[in-house]
Design a protein around this motif. Structure first.
Motif, PDB file in Angstrom:
ATOM      1  N   GLN A   1      -3.689   3.569  -3.067  1.00  0.00           N
ATOM      2  CA  GLN A   1      -2.871   2.935  -1.849  1.00  0.00           C
ATOM      3  C   GLN A   1      -1.521   3.119  -2.500  1.00  0.00           C
ATOM      4  O   GLN A   1      -1.300   2.286  -3.237  1.00  0.00           O
ATOM      5  N   THR A   2      -0.940   3.922  -1.961  1.00  0.00           N
ATOM      6  CA  THR A   2       0.635   3.787  -2.218  1.00  0.00           C
ATOM      7  C   THR A   2       1.588   2.775  -1.470  1.00  0.00           C
ATOM      8  O   THR A   2       0.989   2.399  -0.276  1.00  0.00           O
ATOM      9  N   ILE A   3       2.728   2.772  -1.924  1.00  0.00           N
ATOM     10  CA  ILE A   3       3.641   1.730  -1.052  1.00  0.00           C
ATOM     11  C   ILE A   3       4.360   2.419  -0.066  1.00  0.00           C
ATOM     12  O   ILE A   3       5.203   3.084  -0.517  1.00  0.00           O
TER      13      ILE A   3
ATOM     14  N   ASP B   1       2.850 -13.650   0.641  1.00  0.00           N
ATOM     15  CA  ASP B   1       3.308 -12.302   1.032  1.00  0.00           C
ATOM     16  C   ASP B   1       3.790 -12.466   2.456  1.00  0.00           C
ATOM     17  O   ASP B   1       3.166 -11.939   3.411  1.00  0.00           O
TER      18      ASP B   1
ATOM     19  N   GLU C   1       9.198  -5.096   4.017  1.00  0.00           N
ATOM     20  CA  GLU C   1       7.945  -4.940   3.084  1.00  0.00           C
ATOM     21  C   GLU C   1       8.623  -4.952   1.783  1.00  0.00           C
ATOM     22  O   GLU C   1       8.117  -5.593   0.880  1.00  0.00           O
TER      23      GLU C   1
ATOM     24  N   ILE D   1       0.193   0.566  -4.767  1.00  0.00           N
ATOM     25  CA  ILE D   1       0.375  -0.821  -4.674  1.00  0.00           C
ATOM     26  C   ILE D   1       0.115  -1.762  -5.630  1.00  0.00           C
ATOM     27  O   ILE D   1       0.330  -2.872  -5.667  1.00  0.00           O
ATOM     28  N   THR D   2      -0.871  -1.171  -6.796  1.00  0.00           N
ATOM     29  CA  THR D   2      -1.243  -1.799  -7.739  1.00  0.00           C
ATOM     30  C   THR D   2      -0.163  -2.364  -8.469  1.00  0.00           C
ATOM     31  O   THR D   2      -0.211  -3.681  -9.147  1.00  0.00           O
ATOM     32  N   TYR D   3       1.064  -1.905  -8.422  1.00  0.00           N
ATOM     33  CA  TYR D   3       2.126  -2.311  -9.231  1.00  0.00           C
ATOM     34  C   TYR D   3       2.783  -3.552  -8.642  1.00  0.00           C
ATOM     35  O   TYR D   3       3.409  -4.168  -9.157  1.00  0.00           O
ATOM     36  N   VAL D   4       2.456  -3.776  -7.472  1.00  0.00           N
ATOM     37  CA  VAL D   4       2.967  -5.094  -6.826  1.00  0.00           C
ATOM     38  C   VAL D   4       1.948  -6.331  -7.014  1.00  0.00           C
ATOM     39  O   VAL D   4       2.179  -7.243  -7.642  1.00  0.00           O
ATOM     40  N   TYR D   5       0.686  -5.930  -6.891  1.00  0.00           N
ATOM     41  CA  TYR D   5      -0.498  -6.816  -6.855  1.00  0.00           C
ATOM     42  C   TYR D   5      -0.707  -7.275  -8.646  1.00  0.00           C
ATOM     43  O   TYR D   5      -1.179  -8.168  -8.799  1.00  0.00           O
TER      44      TYR D   5
ATOM     45  N   TYR E   1       7.526  -7.689  -1.345  1.00  0.00           N
ATOM     46  CA  TYR E   1       7.163  -7.257  -2.838  1.00  0.00           C
ATOM     47  C   TYR E   1       8.092  -7.806  -3.705  1.00  0.00           C
ATOM     48  O   TYR E   1       7.779  -8.405  -5.011  1.00  0.00           O
TER      49      TYR E   1
END
Lengths: 424, 199
Positions: free
Chosen positions: B132-134, A51, B62, B153-157, B66
């Motif tokens: 936590q949002t992006i 990242d 950012e 941000i779950t959708y990134v992780y 991602y």
């Protein structure tokens, strides 16, 4: 720690991909050492490893090189190199070394260079009666110029990890790159004279001018990157995107590129980068385990306790990296050893840019040394020659690369002259 | 050079599994290609914004990070099929095919264990960030519609879990396909583990 290395060595020897062998070894160690609750932190460590904004340069520089390759620039580089040296003593083998040098200016990756140039140059050399194993070895070892002459993916990773300026590292790589080319050229022409390799027909001036004009875009790209970064016009990451757009514009101007080719190159690049970034991510797990166990402190302390002589430390460091280079690929070596490297650099007081260039050249040479010399495997595949035959021919060439490594370790001016002339 | 084409040389109508595999490859390839070109476009927009409009796109960096993470994990399976994973096959490459297959089967156990470990703890990790949002997407969305998009941000992780699952599927599928080929007496389409970039 012995357990980690034992598991890792066993997995590696039985053919497990390096990335997975690293990950399994690291996770298994965590389990055995009673730190299992930290396993939950592993995905986060992997994520943290990739990242990073500047790592975008990896897919972007690969894409720029791929676009130039499918845009026909590789062929034109070879024609251009032939126009320059094909009729001289070394014939096609000198053309190979020179082409590698020019290709290195559009590609930051040795593997991309070995596969792109190998597919063109090895068959050509073979047709000229040059032994295919030697032709393959020459392409393989010449490809290490890819990550030395800017742009360089390995230098980018080194810069990210160590905090050294990537722009300075890029420009510091120019002289070592030229030294490598010179050393390999001398060997190639000596070998050609000894074995009576033929030369190619001398090209007329009109053809030469045409070859130069058609290759110019490839020759200009490294300049654009260096001037852009050093001049503060764009960042390293942006430079990589500029290189992609430049490659697209040039490709369409020369009518060699189609939207379909761009699309295919984008996909292939994404997939190739994934493998590189995955290794980066997994190596971060092992780096995390090493730090838990204070391995870097132990290794640095161990070396410092043997000797305080900076030259001896330098020698041990280089031997250590070369040995690691025989089994690992450059990026994982850099991630795993960086804490040790930084500690030792302070100990011997070497300039960060000179030190970085030396380390990068060292780990890149590892890509051409057996048993895990990926460059040798690529050219062995292209040339259909057994890898052992290629290794035999590669040994003197690797010797030349090691000589250059020694020179830049001992003579600071070779790496530092250009960065001091063009400060950021 | 290798291609991510289905390996069994099937005659007659394409079996449904092969069709599924092809469809999956096509989807991943389109996503990866689009994401790559998006990276280039965003970065160029960033440079242009600075020089032409005198401002910087604060969300660009950012968002690019991602996208890169997703490219990496989404492509893992296809990278495996294309032999992009560097390995040492000097010791095992010369063995009989049956022995090679046996070794690969044994090795699949620790590999799958590792992928399960990372994939499952990756899921736990990702789900912790549901609140936590992006920021980058919220910023863009607010400019477009006046309100935040609220994508966690779950959708990134979660990409780690998706990547591990895909890679595990490819490891198993590759092994099964090779075993079928071996039983049928065909040469195993063994990909030498050297990077086979057609670049």
């Amino acid at each position: 720690m012995t357990a980690f290395f034992g598991i890792f060595a066993l997995l590696l020897a039985s053919g497990t991909p390096i990335a997975l062998a690293l990950g399994i070894g690291g996770a298994a160690y965590l389990w055995m050492s009673g730190n299992w609750m930290l396993a939950l932190a592993l995905p986060q460590r992997m994520m943290a490893g990739i990242d990073q904004f500047v790592l975008l340069t990896i897919p972007l520089f690969i894409l720029a090189g791929a676009l130039m390759n499918v845009g026909g620039l590789t062929d034109r580089i070879v024609v251009f190199a032939r126009a320059m040296v094909g009729h001289r003593q070394g014939g096609m083998s000198s053309v190979t070394v020179l082409s590698s040098g020019f290709f290195a200016g559009i590609s930051g990756s040795a593997t991309a260079e070995a596969s792109a140039l190998g597919s063109i140059l090895i068959p050509t050399m073979r047709r000229q009666g040059i032994p295919p194993a030697y032709a393959a070895a020459l392409v393989g070892v010449s490809s290490i110029m890819g990550p030395i002459i800017p742009p360089s993916l390995t230098m980018i990773v080194y810069g990210v990890l160590s905090g050294a300026s990537i722009g300075q590292l890029f420009i510091a790589g120019v002289v070592p790159g030229i030294l490598l080319a010179a050393g390999l050229l001398i060997y190639a022409s000596w070998r050609a004279r000894r074995d009576g390799f033929p030369v190619t027909e001398r090209m007329g001036w009109a053809d030469r001018r045409r070859a130069t004009l058609r290759t110019l875009p490839a020759l200009i790209l490294p300049l654009i990157i260096l001037v852009g970064i050093k001049g503060g016009i764009f960042t390293t990451t942006e430079a990589a995107a500029v290189a992609v757009v430049y490659a697209i514009i040039v490709g369409f101007l020369y009518r060699d590129l189609t939207p379909g080719k761009v699309w295919e190159a984008a996909i292939a690049t994404g997939i190739a980068s994934a493998a590189i970034l995955f290794i980066t991510a997994v190596a971060n797990i092992v780096a995390f385990v090493f730090t838990l166990e204070q391995v870097p402190t132990m290794v640095a302390g161990g070396i410092a306790s043997i000797t305080e002589n900076p030259w001896l430390i330098l020698l041990m460091l280089n031997v250590l990296l070369l040995v690691l280079g025989m089994f690992l690929e450059p990026i994982s070596i850099l991630i795993l050893t960086m804490p040790v490297l930084l500690a030792l650099r302070q100990l011997i007081g070497m300039d960060p840019v000179q030190f970085g260039t030396m380390v990068v050249l060292n780990v890149v040479i590892g890509m051409a040394t057996p048993p895990v010399g990926i460059l040798l495997f690529i050219v062995s595949g292209t040339s259909q020659q057994p890898v052992t035959a290629v290794i035999r021919e590669a040994l003197p060439l690797i010797g030349i690369a090691l000589a250059v490594l020694m020179l830049i370790a001992l003579i600071p001016q070779l790496t530092l002259l250009l960065p001091t002339l063009f400060p950021s | 050079m290798s291609h991510p084409t289905p390996r069994p040389a099937a005659a007659g109508p394409t079996p449904p599994l092969v069709r599924l595999y092809r469809a999956y490859c096509a989807v991943v390839r389109s996503l990866v290609g689009t994401a790559m070109l998006a990276l280039v476009a965003i970065m160029m927009a960033q440079v242009l914004a600075r020089y032409v409009f005198g401002g910087s796109l604060i969300w660009a960096e950012e968002l690019c990070r991602y996208i890169l993470i997703w490219i990496t994990f989404l492509s893992l399976g296809l990278a495996w099929d294309r032999g992009e994973f560097v390995a040492l096959d000097l010791l095992t490459g010369g063995l009989a095919q049956a022995v090679q297959l046996a070794i690969r089967t044994v090795l699949a156990v620790p590999i799958l264990w590792f992928l399960w470990l990372i994939g499952s703890s990756g899921l736990t990790y990702a789900l912790r960030f549901k609140a936590q949002t992006i920021p980058a997407i919220d910023f863009i969305w607010t400019n477009l519609t006046g309100g935040p998009a609220g994508i966690p941000i779950t959708y990134v992780y979660i990409s780690v879990t998706v990547g591990c699952a895909l890679l595990a599927a490819h490891v198993v599928a590759g092994l099964i396909v090779d075993m079928i080929a071996w039983r049928a007496g065909r040469q195993i389409h063994h990909l030498p583990a050297t990077a086979q970039q057609e670049l």
